[in-house]
Design a protein around this motif. Structure first.
Motif, PDB file in Angstrom:
ATOM      1  N   THR A  54       0.801  -1.222   0.000  1.00 38.45           N
ATOM      2  CA  THR A  54       0.000   0.000   0.000  1.00 38.45           C
ATOM      3  C   THR A  54       0.833   1.271   0.000  1.00 38.45           C
ATOM      4  N   ILE A 178      -9.512  -4.486   6.104  1.00 38.61           N
ATOM      5  CA  ILE A 178      -9.202  -4.330   4.690  1.00 38.61           C
ATOM      6  C   ILE A 178      -9.306  -5.709   4.048  1.00 38.61           C
ATOM      7  N   THR A 202     -18.217   6.558   1.743  1.00 35.98           N
ATOM      8  CA  THR A 202     -17.259   6.934   2.791  1.00 35.98           C
ATOM      9  C   THR A 202     -17.961   6.967   4.140  1.00 35.98           C
ATOM     10  N   TYR A 214     -17.274  -0.094   2.138  1.00 41.20           N
ATOM     11  CA  TYR A 214     -17.011   0.935   1.134  1.00 41.20           C
ATOM     12  C   TYR A 214     -15.815   0.475   0.298  1.00 41.20           C
ATOM     13  N   VAL A 215     -15.603   1.158  -0.817  1.00 36.36           N
ATOM     14  CA  VAL A 215     -14.441   0.859  -1.644  1.00 36.36           C
ATOM     15  C   VAL A 215     -13.252   1.624  -1.068  1.00 36.36           C
ATOM     16  N   GLY A 216     -12.265   0.895  -0.592  1.00 41.41           N
ATOM     17  CA  GLY A 216     -11.129   1.509   0.090  1.00 41.41           C
ATOM     18  C   GLY A 216     -10.092   2.085  -0.859  1.00 41.41           C
ATOM     19  N   SER A 217      -9.025   2.593  -0.273  1.00 48.76           N
ATOM     20  CA  SER A 217      -8.015   3.312  -1.050  1.00 48.76           C
ATOM     21  C   SER A 217      -7.158   2.387  -1.906  1.00 48.76           C
ATOM     22  N   ASN A 219      -8.786   0.133  -3.759  1.00 51.40           N
ATOM     23  CA  ASN A 219      -9.828  -0.352  -4.679  1.00 51.40           C
ATOM     24  C   ASN A 219     -10.350  -1.733  -4.321  1.00 51.40           C
ATOM     25  N   GLU A 222     -13.549  -2.441   2.026  1.00 52.40           N
ATOM     26  CA  GLU A 222     -13.156  -2.313   3.413  1.00 52.40           C
ATOM     27  C   GLU A 222     -14.410  -2.240   4.290  1.00 52.40           C
TER      28      GLU A 222
ATOM     29  N   GLY B  15       0.568   1.359   6.082  1.00 57.48           N
ATOM     30  CA  GLY B  15       1.251   1.935   4.937  1.00 57.48           C
ATOM     31  C   GLY B  15       0.841   3.361   4.610  1.00 57.48           C
ATOM     32  N   VAL B  73     -13.440  12.645   6.593  1.00 60.62           N
ATOM     33  CA  VAL B  73     -12.931  12.555   5.218  1.00 60.62           C
ATOM     34  C   VAL B  73     -14.038  12.102   4.260  1.00 60.62           C
ATOM     35  N   SER B 121      -9.532   9.001  -3.776  1.00 61.23           N
ATOM     36  CA  SER B 121     -10.276   8.054  -2.942  1.00 61.23           C
ATOM     37  C   SER B 121     -11.045   8.830  -1.877  1.00 61.23           C
ATOM     38  N   PRO B 122     -12.350   8.521  -1.706  1.00 59.06           N
ATOM     39  CA  PRO B 122     -13.129   9.269  -0.701  1.00 59.06           C
ATOM     40  C   PRO B 122     -12.679   9.001   0.728  1.00 59.06           C
ATOM     41  N   THR B 123     -11.796   8.031   0.956  1.00 59.10           N
ATOM     42  CA  THR B 123     -11.354   7.758   2.326  1.00 59.10           C
ATOM     43  C   THR B 123      -9.864   8.012   2.534  1.00 59.10           C
ATOM     44  N   PHE B 124      -9.145   8.474   1.531  1.00 61.22           N
ATOM     45  CA  PHE B 124      -7.714   8.708   1.717  1.00 61.22           C
ATOM     46  C   PHE B 124      -7.277   9.991   1.007  1.00 61.22           C
ATOM     47  N   ARG B 127      -3.358  10.875   0.821  1.00 63.77           N
ATOM     48  CA  ARG B 127      -2.562  10.416  -0.316  1.00 63.77           C
ATOM     49  C   ARG B 127      -2.965  11.100  -1.612  1.00 63.77           C
TER      50      ARG B 127
END
Lengths: 252, 252, 252
Positions: A54, A178, A202, A214-217, A219, A222, B15, B73, B121-124, B127
């Motif tokens: 990651t 995750i 989110t 949700y779709v995490g960072s 992809n 999570e 990470g 976020v 990304s809606p959660t990060f 980055r």
């Protein structure tokens, strides 16, 4: 100027991180040393592998990533340099590179004098071997001088993923779960530990203290609790299955 | 050469910190990345605000301070760049800048393509958005290109301080209670949680294991236990009042 | 370019580390600041001393090592610069340098205006005094300008080691017990807390969950449990004796 990143389970209360950095700066004076994470749970190879996956691909091409989580130090696992996606990886071939490199990538055993210290403590390869290899690469020594080409063999405790199914592969600092279920396979809802959760965008899409998917960072799917922890809410340690479920509801 | 500091609640076992550093070094190769703190309690905006207040103003003018403690976020809070006291601040406008910048300072929303990643990304946002903004500033892009000027609106849970009174605003690693009562308003003694404490100079002015008040490194009153912890000795969480008390004693 | 390392008990959740780094980069703009460890247990001088001993000598000659574990801050212990084995050490003379420098090494009190800030908080010498001294050295100011030469007097709680005997001097993150018994004096087996342990090579020489002794990365005897913790298996805190024992067995 070469970037050398560090991912270890050395913690932040001992001299181990400092010893490795000292060797790097002594042997590669132009290196820029970057901490990724040192509080990997001791010996937790799968945790390290996820951290590497990651973070390292965000760095400039040619960066050197030292990964030292090595419960078998001094034993039979091989010490390697691997090249994958224009990034360099150095560490024990015990699975820590499982998400970023495999047998199809170029790799070399670390055997030559230029790439390892003269005296190697059997319990501290980080300082006496891997740091030397990273410094050699940073100075511009060719990886082919490290030793013979090898194939990576390290794997993680869980087997390959079956299409349409995922597993919890990491639990992060926030207690988020995750998974390796790609967003593209998840559909509109997933099931984990007996809960069916709609896949949202989110945290703020649910009220505080509520479980959500949700779709995490990365992809992948999570699972979290808004302003709370999913790891204590669910009984879903690493390896727990996550599967898509059909949703038939009034909102469709 | 631009200095970019990092203050986050990402911890040191995942990470996330590495991913942000990777983006910074990929997009601003001359940046010097400096860790301030990553073990901010998850989502604790007030804690982050104090850390920012006690560290960032020591850096050279023009330093860029990334502050990513962002429980909302993906929600409605604004992503901003602010300039205050010749320092740059980048993060969510949720209160993390409350002690260092306010509506009177220049600030800009982060909206342009140059200042945020292509896919966010809606959660990060750390980055995919804030790191991009920091790198853009570090490369010399003008902040006015980030987006329209805005006014900071983030606040902390406690209201403005009344003259002559203070509150515990931070509990540090040692269990010391940091207050916002200025030394200049404290006089010779203060009262907290039913205890009256003379304002002394430093820890060794009392015997070990003894509670004391003193003028701390931010020129406000702090409460500590020499060689011990004040946070477990007193029942005085953040928000607890601290008030000056008149002292009439033989020593006057 | 000067390397400045940081070893502190400031933790990674407050602004103290950042404040020190800010001063360093403001006053010595070419300095490269390297974190060794910030999670030294609060006020634990002996722990800090071991961390310093196991890391600083790996750095290039001329590196500057700031060590700030200072429970007596503001009290009588002296603030010093010491030079030993071509490394610079800066901090309180309270024992943190006990393994790397002693009364036979050159040292100077930090008294001049160039080497300390104008206003020195009695509780934060790290920011207002030691960081200034490190930056002055990094800029090339001669240490002889810091103040008068002094002799280091700081010592550790345990006395000098007797030949042929050792003590546990550090417990590391993994729960390993590090002793000061040199490998050269240990022979083939050692006794600790009623256990006799053959001196082996590395962890994988015993089955998982088994206690072992081996020659550690500092060339002294260490005690560990493979894939486990020796500090909870044994009742052997710092100061516990470790002695060589004769081994007469079928394998000789």
């Amino acid at each position: 100027m070469a970037i050398i990143t560090l991912t270890t389970d050395f913690g932040t209360r001992d001299g181990y991180v400092g010893a490795v950095k000292g060797v790097l700066l002594r042997l590669a004076e132009d290196a820029v040393v970057i901490d990724i994470a040192h509080d990997i749970p001791p010996g937790d190879i799968a945790h390290a592998a996820w951290v590497v996956a990651t973070s390292t691909h965000e760095f400039p091409y040619g960066s050197i990533h030292l990964v030292i989580v090595d419960p078998g130090v001094g034993g039979a696992r091989r010490e390697v340099i691997a090249k994958s996606s224009a990034q360099w990886y150095i560490g024990p071939d015990n699975g820590v590179f499982a998400y970023v490199a495999d047998a199809s990538d170029e790799a070399w055993a670390i055997e030559s004098r230029t790439f390892r210290g003269r005296r190697v403590s059997p319990t501290f390869h980080g300082r006496d071997l891997f740091a030397h290899a990273a410094a050699a690469l940073a100075r511009g020594e060719p990886a082919t001088d490290a030793g013979p080409p090898v194939r990576l063999t390290g794997t993680l405790p869980w087997g390959p993923r079956a299409a349409g199914r995922g597993r919890v592969v990491h639990v992060d600092r926030y207690g988020n779960l995750i998974t390796d279920l790609p967003a593209s396979e998840a559909g509109e809802a997933v099931s984990i530990d007996g809960n069916t959760l709609q896949v949202l965008r989110t945290y703020v899409d649910v009220p505080p203290n509520t479980l959500l998917a949700y779709v995490g960072s990365m992809n992948t799917i999570e699972i979290a609790v808004r302003d709370g922890r999913a790891d204590t809410r669910l009984d879903a340690p690493r390896g727990t299955p996550v599967v898509p479920v059909p949703v038939v509801g009034p909102y469709r």
